[in-house]
Structure formats: structure tokens, C-alpha cells
Scaffold this motif. Structure first.
Motif, mmCIF file in Angstrom:
data_model
loop_
_atom_site.group_PDB
_atom_site.id
_atom_site.type_symbol
_atom_site.label_atom_id
_atom_site.label_comp_id
_atom_site.label_asym_id
_atom_site.label_seq_id
_atom_site.Cartn_x
_atom_site.Cartn_y
_atom_site.Cartn_z
ATOM 1 N N ARG A 56 0.848 -1.198 0.000
ATOM 2 C CA ARG A 56 0.000 0.000 0.000
ATOM 3 C C ARG A 56 0.879 1.242 0.000
ATOM 4 N N THR A 57 0.254 2.392 -0.183
ATOM 5 C CA THR A 57 1.049 3.624 -0.239
ATOM 6 C C THR A 57 1.267 4.162 1.174
ATOM 7 N N ASP A 114 1.085 9.619 -1.829
ATOM 8 C CA ASP A 114 0.126 8.654 -2.408
ATOM 9 C C ASP A 114 0.737 7.885 -3.582
ATOM 10 N N GLN A 115 2.050 8.032 -3.783
ATOM 11 C CA GLN A 115 2.748 7.240 -4.821
ATOM 12 C C GLN A 115 3.730 6.248 -4.194
ATOM 13 N N ALA A 132 5.530 3.599 -1.694
ATOM 14 C CA ALA A 132 5.057 2.489 -0.858
ATOM 15 C C ALA A 132 5.241 2.843 0.625
ATOM 16 N N PHE A 138 7.397 1.963 -5.253
ATOM 17 C CA PHE A 138 5.936 2.097 -5.248
ATOM 18 C C PHE A 138 5.326 0.747 -4.847
#
Ligand SMILES: Cc1cc2nc3c(=O)[nH]c(=O)nc-3n(C[C@H](O)[C@H](O)[C@H](O)COP(=O)(O)OP(=O)(O)OC[C@H]3O[C@@H](n4cnc5c(N)ncnc54)[C@H](O)[C@@H]3O)c2cc1C
Length: 454
Positions: free
Chosen positions: A153-154, A182-183, A185, A398
Motif C-alpha cells: 500500500r502507499t 500517495d505514490q 510504498a 511504489f
């Protein structure tokens, strides 16, 4: 026919070239004026202006080996990496956990920052334990564990719904990766705090005299083998050799080599190395980079400055995420404060995208306005300022990146890959992947020579 053609003269290509310097090599670098890629510094008297990689790995690293072998020197970076300028307050001392109490803000924002901080601290320790080098393991096994950590997930998803003040406090740190929260990881974001809070293995060293002394020193040793302004267009493998087609001065050229080291950013390697295995090309096409817009400012102050005890200063709500007090590399070593200094700023990820197409003068004004608000009077002491833009600022990890690693590092026949996109430690990855590519090229060359004598 060359033994090895190295494509790309950044730290990865130069590290490979250094280890292959006794073979018949050629190094093609697209830039017309300088070697070094994303390593770029220039000296100004005792100070260094810096636009690229500035923090390097220390003890036990490939960086340490390269520094030692080339006769360069590195030093521990003096000063705090944890300084912060937020809401009109500059802090460079005391535990970072006390910052929310010392930065002016509403009580409920303070509580939100502390709540997120508690969760983050636990996971930073979990990260440090997970990625610590284990006895007897190979470096690639550890690297895979680093990629695997919270890779589903981010970072923004991991942090959950938090108020703006908490985002302001934590997000600039992870944006240094060149990815927005939000990009990137979750695990890579947590890893950034591990780096900044100095837990476990990190990048705490600087190259004495500026980072470019390392790259330019190597370039001098192999100067007869380097072609500047030589942009590779296509690398094609044959049964017993590789053809490298490139353009120089508007003219098409061709070189034949027994092996090739591709040391360009992943999108370029993908475009140029047209007949690598399909799964490897597919993995290369998935590597993501964000931009960096970096500023360097030479200053002429006569006495101490408020930031003298800091090296890294997080700057939420500004046009850059961090200011780096390069002057400290000089001031931190001397008992009497010398006049002058050097400051670096950088705008990664969405901040970089916002500035990328603006002219240099405008970006300088934007960065200087912010520096002057944080440190009143800063503008008046600046004697020189320059901006450098990097489209491929850094590759970032990511969600899902971890699955690509075995494919990216698979053995290949005659074309060997190097570059920071092969791992998570930037300059250290560039150097270690350059060493690995050189080793693979050397093995292939030696095996063929042995076979021809048999
Ligand atoms: C502002 C900034 C700050 C950074 N800070 C840090 C830090 O503090 N610590 C850290 O570890 N890392 C940092 N990094 C990242 C670090 O600089 C990189 O990880 C490292 O330098 C990458 O080296 P490389 O050789 O893999 O790639 P590059 O340096 O990008 O080298 C690739 C080379 O290939 C050349 N090239 C491209 N296309 C072609 C072609 N077709 N033919 C021939 N040549 C070509 C390019 O011109 C370039 O010279 C920073 C990066 C930036 C931009």
C-alpha cells in the motif's frame, strides 16, 4: 572490437568503468559538458555548491570501497539531520519528539502529530529490525527484504486520515524520495524516517571536496576512454558481440563490443537496449521516477548563522521540502566560524513538477523568498545562485515494486545493467550495481578468453 562499452557516465557507469579500467573500454556519456549524471558539485574556495547526490554510505559499503580505491576521502556529515522550520519556528536541537510542543500550532494538531508519530516510531523500529543485515546472507537477499517491507500500500494509505498539520509535519520527509505520499510504498516512506532519524544503516557521509571530486577523479583516470556528447540510440546483441549505435555531434556512429554495461536510468535502458529478455524490458518499463529541482546558494555572511548546528532542515509548506546546509561541512570541522557558507534546496515530486518548466531566475526567486522568510536576511548574503533540473530525479519504491526485483537482477548474456533503480540506496545502489555489472562483464570476458585458449 572493445571489450566493454559502458553507456552512461553517472556514478553507476563510472564505478563499472573504474573496476574495468584494465580492459579495453569505451564510456559513452550523452551530456556534452560534464560527467557524473546526478552527482554534480562545484567548488567555491572552501565551500561546495551541490545539486545532486550529497549523502553517501559509510563503513562496510561499496561506496567506502570506491572512495578508498580511488584515493578520495569521505567524512561524517556534521550537524543534525533533523532540523525543521515550520509555522515560523526553526528547531535544530532537542529530541524530535519535542518538536510538536515547540512549534506553534493548535492543541488538537499537536495530538494528531503525536499519535501518528507513535505509530511511525514503532514501525521505524520494525523496519530497522527487518532490514538489518543478517549473518551470512547475500546483499541481494537483504535488498529484497527492504523492498518487501510494507510494499502492498502507499504511505498515504498507511498514515490514514490525518489532519493537515500532521501531513505538513511528516510528508516532506518522504517526498525527498521524489514521490508524493500517495505514490510511494508505505515501507519506503517508513524507511525514509529510519534514514533521517539515523536508525540502522544509512547515508551519513559526504565526499570531501564535493561529490564531483569522486566522479571527476575516476573520469580523469580513464579520460582516454570517455566520449562526452555521445548518446546511445540502440544496443543490439549478436551471438558473439554487441553493437552500440550512438549519435555524436549530429552524426551516427557505431561501436562493437564483446560486452556492454548499460548504466542509464531505467526508461532509457528500456528504450535503447532493445533485445533484452521481454520480462526484463517489461520490468524496466515499470520503474517510476519523480523529478528534482535543486538550488545551490553561495553566501558571504561574516559570522554565525542560526542554522550552523544543522545539516538537513525539513521545510513544510515551502517551495522545497528540505534545505541542506553544505556550509556545515566546513564549519563543523573548525573551532572558529569561517565567513561564508553554502546552502542547497530541493523541490522533489509534486513541488518539482510545479517548478520544472519555469525559468531558472524565477525558481531562484521562489526558493530565495522562502529561505529569506525562514532565515530573515538570507537573501542579502547570497552571492551566487544556480538551479539544476533532473527529470529522472530518483527512482522510487511504489506498491508492487518488490515483485520486479528478481526479474531486474536476473543474469544476462552480454548486456549488464547498472543504476540506482536496481535498489533502494541511491548512490550506494548505483556504485554496488556498477561493481556487479563490471564483475559480470569481467567473468564473461575471462570465460571467452579461456575458451579460445582451450
Ligand atoms: C537533487 C538530488 C539529490 C540527491 N541526493 C542524494 C543523496 O543525498 N544521497 C544519495 O545517495 N543519492 C541522492 N540522490 C540520488 C543519486 O544522485 C543517484 O542515485 C545517483 O547519482 C544515480 O547514479 P546513476 O549512475 O545510477 O544514474 P545517473 O547519475 O543518472 O547516470 C546516468 C548517466 O547516463 C547518461 N545518459 C542518459 N541517456 C544516455 C544515453 N542515451 N547515452 C549515453 N548516456 C546517457 C546521463 O547523462 C547520466 O550521466 C540525489 C539525486 C538528486 C537529483
Amino acid at each position: 572490437m572493445k571489450d566493454v562499452v559502458i553507456v552512461g557516465g553517472g556514478l553507476a557507469g563510472l564505478s563499472a568503468a573504474w573496476r574495468l579500467r584494465d580492459w579495453d573500454i569505451a564510456l559513452l556519456e550523452a551530456d556534452e559538458t560534464r560527467i557524473g549524471g546526478r552527482v554534480h558539485s562545484e567548488s567555491r574556495g572552501p565551500y561546495v555548491l551541490n545539486w545532486g547526490g550529497h549523502m553517501y554510505a559509510g563503513s562496510g559499503s561499496s561506496t567506502e570501497q570506491l572512495v578508498h580505491e580511488t584515493g578520495s576521502h569521505s567524512m561524517t556529515i556534521p550537524g543534525s539531520l533533523q532540523a525543521m522550520a515550520m509555522n515560523g519556528k526553526f528547531l535544530s536541537t532537542g529530541p524530535i519528539q519535542t518538536y510538536p510542543f515547540r512549534i506553534p500550532m493548535k492543541q488538537r494538531d499537536r495530538l494528531a502529530i503525536l499519535r501518528s508519530g507513535a505509530k511511525l516510531s514503532l514501525d521505524v523500529f520494525r523496519y530497522a529490525a527487518a532490514v538489518r543485515t543478517r549473518k551470512g546472507e547475500l546483499p541481494e537477499q537483504r535488498q529484497q527484504r527492504v523492498f518487501d517491507f510494507e510494499n502492498g500500500r502507499t504511505f498515504a494509505e498507511y498514515m490514514g486520515r490525518i489532519p493537515k498539520a500532521a501531513k505538513d509535519f511528516y510528508f516532506p520527509v518522504v517526498m525527498r524520495s521524489t514521490a508524493d505520499p500517495d505514490q510511494i510504498a508505505a515501507g519506503a516512506g517508513i524507511g525514509y524516517f529510519s534514514l533521517i532519524w539515523n536508525i540502522g544503516e544509512g547515508l551519513g557521509n559526504a565526499i570531501v571536496g564535493g561529490a564531483s571530486t569522486l566522479t571527476e577523479g575516476i573520469a580523469q583516470t580513464i579520460s582516454d576512454s570517455i566520449e562526452l556528447g555521445a548518446a546511445a540510440d540502440e544496443v543490439v546483441q549478436h551471438a558473439d558481440h554487441v553493437v552500440v549505435r550512438y549519435t555524436k555531434g549530429g552524426t551516427a556512429h557505431e561501436l562493437k563490443a564483446r560486452t556492454v554495461v548499460m548504466a542509464t536510468p531505467a526508461p532509457i535502458t528500456h528504450r535503447v537496449a532493445v533485445d533484452l529478455p521481454e520480462d526484463l524490458r517489461d520490468a524496466l518499463s515499470k520503474i517510476e521516477y519523480g523529478p528534482h529541482v535543486a538550488g545551490a546558494f553561495l553566501t558571504n555572511e561574516e559570522g554565525p548563522m542560526p542554522y550552523d548546528s544543522a545539516y538537513g532542515i525539513a521545510t513544510p509548506n515551502r517551495s522545497f521540502t528540505v534545505a541542506l546546509n553544505h556550509g556545515n561541512l566546513v564549519h563543523g570541522k573548525t573551532s572558529v566560524r569561517r565567513p561564508g557558507g553554502s546552502m542547497m534546496t530541493f523541490s522533489p515530486a509534486s513541488l518539482g513538477r510545479r517548478l520544472f518548466d519555469k525559468p531558472e531566475e524565477e525558481i531562484i526567486d521562489i526558493h530565495l523568498k522562502d529561505l529569506d522568510e525562514i532565515f530573515p536576511g538570507f537573501k542579502r548574503i547570497v552571492t551566487e545562485a544556480h538551479i539544476e533540473k533532473f527529470e529522472f530525479g530518483s527512482p522510487f519504491c511504489f506498491p508492487g515494486r518488490s515483485r520486479l526485483q528478481p526479474t531486474l537482477t536476473q543474469p544476462t548474456d552480454r548486456v549488464f545493467l547498472a543504476g540506482d533503480f536496481l535498489g533502494t540506496l541511491y548512490t550506494e545502489t548505483a556504485i554496488s550495481s556498477g561493481f556487479t555489472a563490471a564483475q559480470r562483464a569481467r567473468s564473461a570476458l575471462t570465460a571467452e578468453s579461456d575458451a579460445s585458449y582451450a
